[in-house]
Design an enzyme around this catalytic site. Structure first.
Site, short mmCIF file in Angstrom:
data_model
loop_
_atom_site.label_atom_id
_atom_site.label_comp_id
_atom_site.label_asym_id
_atom_site.label_seq_id
_atom_site.Cartn_x
_atom_site.Cartn_y
_atom_site.Cartn_z
N CYS A 2 0.83 -1.19 0.00
CA CYS A 2 0.00 0.00 0.00
C CYS A 2 0.87 1.24 0.00
O CYS A 2 2.09 1.17 -0.03
CB CYS A 2 -0.89 0.01 1.25
N ASP A 101 -4.34 -9.35 7.94
CA ASP A 101 -3.17 -9.24 8.81
C ASP A 101 -3.10 -7.85 9.46
O ASP A 101 -2.48 -7.69 10.52
CB ASP A 101 -1.88 -9.55 8.05
N SER A 363 10.57 -13.12 -5.54
CA SER A 363 11.84 -12.83 -6.20
C SER A 363 13.01 -13.41 -5.40
O SER A 363 12.84 -13.83 -4.25
CB SER A 363 12.03 -11.31 -6.35
#
Length: 632
Positions: A2, A101, A363
């Protein structure tokens, strides 16, 4: 993932601050396209833009408050062990209204205060406002994956995920000339500093509290050094531990309520992450970048070999000349602070195309800094353990200086590397690290003496350069890796991935930076990680059975781009007439014009050496400066 921003004051805020809330939200829309909102009261405004990943329902939108309404949170990131934490909170009678969360994090803080931070496994920056005590608490993750800019002046605390949001709330910032000097050497500005005076980045593993006009900053996590007084874990046991920790790190990062995939460059790090993710995900989507007609920079064959072995649905993203100009422009437009790691261009193109397929990608970032994966690591090891070959290389230095050096092909790149090694053997460990970390160019000549004085250069060396690397002289090799984890990883690698992925509303997760794995690997002796002939020893030995031999036997190839070719061919006109226009540069009175002319001349020569990198750093800064100061 965010965007967060806000203003907090111990005295009532001016109404003009609240009027800027919507503008701030719009400036962070790319970080969170799914929802935007802000909370305000007389002392505070908290802004949030949401990229919904876990519990995509509206009830999990932010700013989020607890059941009593006393506490509010704006949170950027993911907590991967939130379900276990939720269960422990449920056991003590706390009830939940969402599956997010965010709600777990807020209630954990209410229950345990700053002690909650050590229980979090994830990446994050967040801010919690206590409306009853009129106080603020903010924190960042252990390794600096998620950014947190802030300034505290005149009893006003302003924070944001990106500088452009902070600038809306706190305009008229002055350039920090020492940060500019740092940037021109490193291509980035390491924490705690930013390009602006009195605007800082909250360092990894830190939290801060503000109450009664006082800001207190504390450390909850520090990178752990190897304890040489205790015997190391035996190599085979260490291999098994690395395997277990990384497998679990990947597994918990596969939790998502939106489509998920993996970056797969063809290097060993992303290949291992892909292999482990594929064990737990059917028809895993993977992605790589291909540079058309640039074989030296192309690793597609290795990515395809991994994809075939693990039966992933692979997409090759081709970067042809037509895409280059657009990609450069997009990267320049999306940088709210000068940042000149040119591989950001490739990461931007990758994320732009990935967004068409998935919202979350895993990644391999962090593995090089943990396991000694860079060529500079092997070079440092050789210097610390000198053989005749390295001593002889200094005798060849006059000859090496006559040969062409560039990153354009294998031969000129090897000459470039050999020259750097020979030039650095007699330096101190600290000076050698600093030289290899940055542009191999006399940066002190770049700035106009009237803009950056010799006295300021002295201050830079004393107060910035030496402070970044205080413990490196006479350091063992593991201290070199710790320096990378403290400076290069958060300042360069993670900044690059955050800015380019968020510009395209993509969340990138980094399993190698699970704190359990980092702490364990940092406890291992250096010879488990590299020797004169091999890097990432324990990582390769642990996972080579799940990789194609062509991947784990080949030499390291960084995520580089054909920068010189692009600047001198596809973008030649822009470089000569716009980006490095010497008449405009002279009028700005920041750079030393004769030195810029030398760079332009060498850039377009047969022997460009490192001028593509320094030219790009100047281009990025000038573009940023013009965008932010053209009306000043």
């Amino acid at each position: 993932m965010c965007g967060i921003a806000g203003v907090y004051s111990t005295t009532p805020l001016n109404s003009s601050v609240f009027e800027r809330g919507e503008q701030v939200l719009n400036s962070m829309q790319h970080r969170g396209p799914n929802h935007k909102a802000y909370f305000k009261d007389t002392h505070t405004i908290l802004c949030h833009t949401r990229l919904a990943i876990i519990d995509t329902n509206e009830s999990a939108n932010q700013p989020f408050s607890d059941a009593s309404g006393r506490y509010l949170i704006v949170f950027n990131g993911e907590i991967f062990n939130f379900r276990e934490l939720r269960n422990s909170l449920t056991d003590i009678g706390i009830t939940f209204s969402t599956q997010s969360d965010t709600e777990v994090l807020l209630n954990l803080y209410i229950s345990e205060g700053s002690n909650c931070l050590s229980k979090l496994n994830g990446f994050f920056s967040f801010c919690i406002y206590d409306t009853q005590h009129n106080s603020l608490f903010a924190a960042t993750d252990r390794y600096g994956v998620k950014p947190f800019y802030y300034t505290f002046q005149n009893n006003h605390f302003v924070f944001s995920s990106e500088l452009k949001a902070l600038e809306i709330f706190n305009p008229q910032n002055e350039i920090d000339k020492l940060s500019l000097r740092t940037y021109l050497h490193l291509n980035y500005i390491p924490q705690p500093y930013s390009i602006y005076e009195n605007v800082f980045k909250l360092e990894p593993g830190k939290y801060l509290c503000i109450e009664n006009s006082t800001l207190i900053k504390n450390t909850y996590y520090s990178l752990k050094k190897q304890n040489k007084k205790t015997p190391p874990t035996p190599f085979n046991e260490a291999k098994q531990k690395v395997k277990e920790l990384l497998e679990d790190a990947v597994k918990i990062r596969l939790v998502s309520d939106v489509p998920l995939g993996c970056f797969l460059s063809g290097g060993i790090d992303s290949s291992i992450i892909t292999a482990l993710a594929a064990k737990n995900t059917s028809k895993l989507k993977t992605f790589s970048v291909e540079f058309k007609n640039q074989p030296f920079f192309n690793e597609t064959e290795y990515a395809l070999a991994v994809s075939k072995m693990h039966q992933t649905e692979h997409t090759v993203i081709s970067v042809d000349n037509d895409k280059v100009s657009e990609a450069f422009q997009k990267v320049l437009d999306n940088l709210s602070e000068p940042f000149a790691d040119s591989s950001a261009i490739a990461v931007y193109v990758l994320c732009h195309e990935v967004k068409k397929h998935v919202t979350v990608a895993l990644s391999g970032d962090g593995a090089d800094e943990l396991f000694a994966g860079y060529l500079k690591h092997q070079a440092e090891y050789k210097i610390q353990n000198l053989h005749l070959a390295e001593k002889f290389s200094t005798l060849l230095l006059p000859f090496l200086k006559l040969l062409p050096k560039s990153r354009n092909n294998s031969f000129t790149n090897k000459i470039r590397q050999a020259t750097k090694l020979a030039q650095s053997i007699h330096l101190t460990t600290q000076d050698r690290y600093w030289q290899w970390a940055g542009n191999n160019y006399p940066v002190e000549k770049l700035l106009s003496p009237s803009y950056f004085t010799p006295k300021q250069e002295e201050v830079f060396v004393k107060n910035r350069k030496n402070n970044y690397l205080p413990h490196l002289n006479h350091a063992g090799f593991n201290e070199i890796l710790l320096a990378d984890q403290q400076m290069v990883l958060p300042g360069d690698m993670l900044t690059k991935v955050d800015r380019m992925s968020m510009a395209n509303s993509v969340e990138v997760r980094t399993p190698f930076l699970d704190y359990r794995l980092v702490d364990f690997v940092n406890s291992l002796p250096a010879h488990y990680k590299l020797n004169r002939h091999q890097r990432k020893i324990i990582l390769t030995e642990t996972f080579k059975e799940i990789l194609p031999p062509a991947v784990y036997l080949r030499s390291k190839k960084g995520f580089e781009i054909p920068l010189h070719f692009w600047l001198t061919h596809i973008l030649k006109e822009k470089v000569q007439n716009e980006w490095l226009n010497t008449k405009e540069i002279e009028n700005e009175n920041i750079f030393n014009v004769p030195e810029i002319k030398k760079i332009k001349q060498k850039l377009f020569s047969f022997n460009p050496e490192n001028t593509p990198a320094i030219a790009w750093a100047i281009i990025v800064f000038r573009y940023w400066h013009k965008k932010n100061y053209s009306n000043a």
